[in-house]
Scaffold this active site. Structure first.
Site, PDB file in Angstrom:
ATOM      1  N   HIS A   1       0.959  -1.457  -0.097  1.00 59.85           N
ATOM      2  CA  HIS A   1       0.036   0.098  -0.013  1.00 59.85           C
ATOM      3  C   HIS A   1       0.923   1.234  -0.168  1.00 59.85           C
ATOM      4  O   HIS A   1       2.156   1.207   0.359  1.00 59.85           O
ATOM      5  CB  HIS A   1      -0.896   0.114   1.191  1.00 59.85           C
ATOM      6  N   THR A   2       0.407   2.170  -0.538  1.00 57.92           N
ATOM      7  CA  THR A   2       1.018   3.549  -0.454  1.00 57.92           C
ATOM      8  C   THR A   2       1.007   3.984   0.965  1.00 57.92           C
ATOM      9  O   THR A   2       0.050   4.119   1.446  1.00 57.92           O
ATOM     10  CB  THR A   2       0.385   4.645  -1.428  1.00 57.92           C
ATOM     11  N   VAL A   3       2.132   4.472   1.262  1.00 55.52           N
ATOM     12  CA  VAL A   3       2.300   4.970   2.955  1.00 55.52           C
ATOM     13  C   VAL A   3       2.429   6.490   2.841  1.00 55.52           C
ATOM     14  O   VAL A   3       2.500   7.265   4.026  1.00 55.52           O
ATOM     15  CB  VAL A   3       3.559   4.194   3.432  1.00 55.52           C
ATOM     16  N   GLN A   4       2.714   7.163   1.641  1.00 58.06           N
ATOM     17  CA  GLN A   4       2.735   8.584   1.524  1.00 58.06           C
ATOM     18  C   GLN A   4       2.531   8.928   0.081  1.00 58.06           C
ATOM     19  O   GLN A   4       2.836   8.168  -0.638  1.00 58.06           O
ATOM     20  CB  GLN A   4       4.025   9.227   2.234  1.00 58.06           C
TER      21      GLN A   4
END
Length: 132
Positions: free
Chosen positions: A10-13
């Protein structure tokens, strides 16, 4: 399987972001505006990207935040509008219903630890009541 093809990341930022969106309620309707710059960190990636979307004849939205997340929202809304128009007596969704739908989509994604990194401004006029 750690790090294999079956793992999902998942994208964390957010990486590719946009900044400014404004919505104003006027006597005759609503006005939405946004800048056209999309940044990759501190680098200006694209200076002519529209961050406004027409959802229906009575509703538009603008966004800031991760551009790829907005593209996901955009395709989801386009599919929803086609389905609703075909199944609901050819009546498009009202701006309030679109807002409620997007709030639930963003809440669901956040609960699955895969949030959409966007801030969305929804503007529209209800054809039934004329309210903005």
């Amino acid at each position: 399987m750690v790090g294999g093809q079956d793992s999902k990341q998942h994208t964390v930022q957010p990486y590719v972001t946009g900044t400014s969106v404004i919505g104003l309620k006027c006597a005759d309707g609503v006005v939405l505006g946004a800048d056209t710059l999309v940044s990759y960190g501190s680098l200006a990636k694209n200076r002519k990207t529209s961050r406004l979307m027409t959802v229906s004849n009575h509703c538009s939205l603008g966004f800031s935040g991760e551009y790829s997340d907005f593209q996901e929202i955009q395709s989801t809304l386009e599919e929803l509008m086609i389905a609703e128009y075909c199944m609901a007596d050819k009546i498009p969704m009202q701006p309030r219903a679109i807002h409620q739908y997007l709030a639930r989509v963003m809440y669901e994604k956040r609960n699955k630890q895969d949030p959409l990194y966007n801030q969305i401004v929804i503007g529209g006029v209800s054809p039934a009541t004329g309210e903005g």
